[in-house]
Design an enzyme around this catalytic site. Sequence first.
Site, PDB file in Angstrom:
ATOM      1  N   SER A 168       4.966 -18.933 -96.881  1.00  0.00           N
ATOM      2  CA  SER A 168       6.330 -19.441 -96.987  1.00  0.00           C
ATOM      3  C   SER A 168       7.339 -18.333 -96.659  1.00  0.00           C
ATOM      4  O   SER A 168       7.330 -17.787 -95.550  1.00  0.00           O
ATOM      5  CB  SER A 168       6.541 -20.030 -98.384  1.00  0.00           C
ATOM      6  N   ASP A 261       5.127 -30.546 -94.348  1.00  0.00           N
ATOM      7  CA  ASP A 261       6.050 -29.492 -94.754  1.00  0.00           C
ATOM      8  C   ASP A 261       7.249 -29.469 -93.810  1.00  0.00           C
ATOM      9  O   ASP A 261       7.066 -29.385 -92.586  1.00  0.00           O
ATOM     10  CB  ASP A 261       5.301 -28.157 -94.699  1.00  0.00           C
ATOM     11  N   HIS A 291       3.507 -28.163 -98.212  1.00  0.00           N
ATOM     12  CA  HIS A 291       3.912 -26.780 -98.438  1.00  0.00           C
ATOM     13  C   HIS A 291       3.346 -26.267 -99.770  1.00  0.00           C
ATOM     14  O   HIS A 291       3.442 -26.928-100.799  1.00  0.00           O
ATOM     15  CB  HIS A 291       5.439 -26.702 -98.477  1.00  0.00           C
TER      16      HIS A 291
END
Length: 320
Positions: A168, A261, A291
């Site tokens: 991320s 995501d 995600h």
Amino acid sequence: MTIRDYPTTGPGAVPDPEVAAMLAALDAGFPDVAAMSAADARAAIFARRGAPQRLPDLPSVRDVVVDGPGGALTVRVYRPHDDGPPRPVIVFAHGGGFVFCDLDSHDEFCRSMAVGVGAVVVAVDYRLAPEHPGPAAHDDMLATVRWAAEHIATYGGDPARIALAGDSAGGNLSATVALAVRDGNGPPVAAQILLYPVIDDDFDTESYRRFGTGHYNTTRAMRWYWQQYAPHGTDDVRLVPTRAETLAGVAPAVVVTAELDPPCSAGDAYAARLKADGVPVHHRRYDGLFHGFLTIPSLAATQSARTEIWAMIRETLGLG
């Protein structure tokens, strides 16, 4: 090195029931961080954290305080078993929207990566936004790479085989630091491992349009994260790697994205641009997943994905 695209399960495939149940629970229960202060968001996320049921066994996990550009910087060094030749090194930056999470939130993941890859992992407790807006986190990641190049042999690591990794927001830091070291601002690195990376602040991509609500990570939250990290704009290549004129010459990459995501399209496009600029890339998109799934070890899909990803990393690092 082979440039390879790994197969996906196919867009629109029937969702795995376990994954669907987990995604529904996350989407229903995750706090609306965009309605909170950074401090309140951190407290809310911390309150959700549960103790891991089983931590992978390692002979040594040690916190080390090093000199960072903003003062003392803590890194956590994970050493796998086997006292053979020096191991490759993975400098890891955690996710959390640049605002929350820490060394403990990703402790299980780093332990599993050290075991699965057979590498020394160095996790960095970088400064968080908005108290420390970008490029503070980037600078801390870069400082950790420099520290590893000078000191990691003490911990059984090979300073000539340092990889960057992050999930991320940490994927963003890995990508921007890969550019920095290419441009002579740090020691050379052997790989960059980008796990559902937050590449840029384009909220009009296909994945943002399709999955920006109802899939745990939302467009609303992503806008807020960027506002915290880059309050003065995102023209700086240390914040957004696509601002670079070319990606040629950066380290070989492993790029992992998740279909559901919002940042997925940007990650896929970044993998394609790396290839177009001549960078060896292993790219794998996990359709039907969301995600953050790699840090949920209770999911069967996570365990199988980790096995594939550890193999991609090993191949990229020349471990077979």
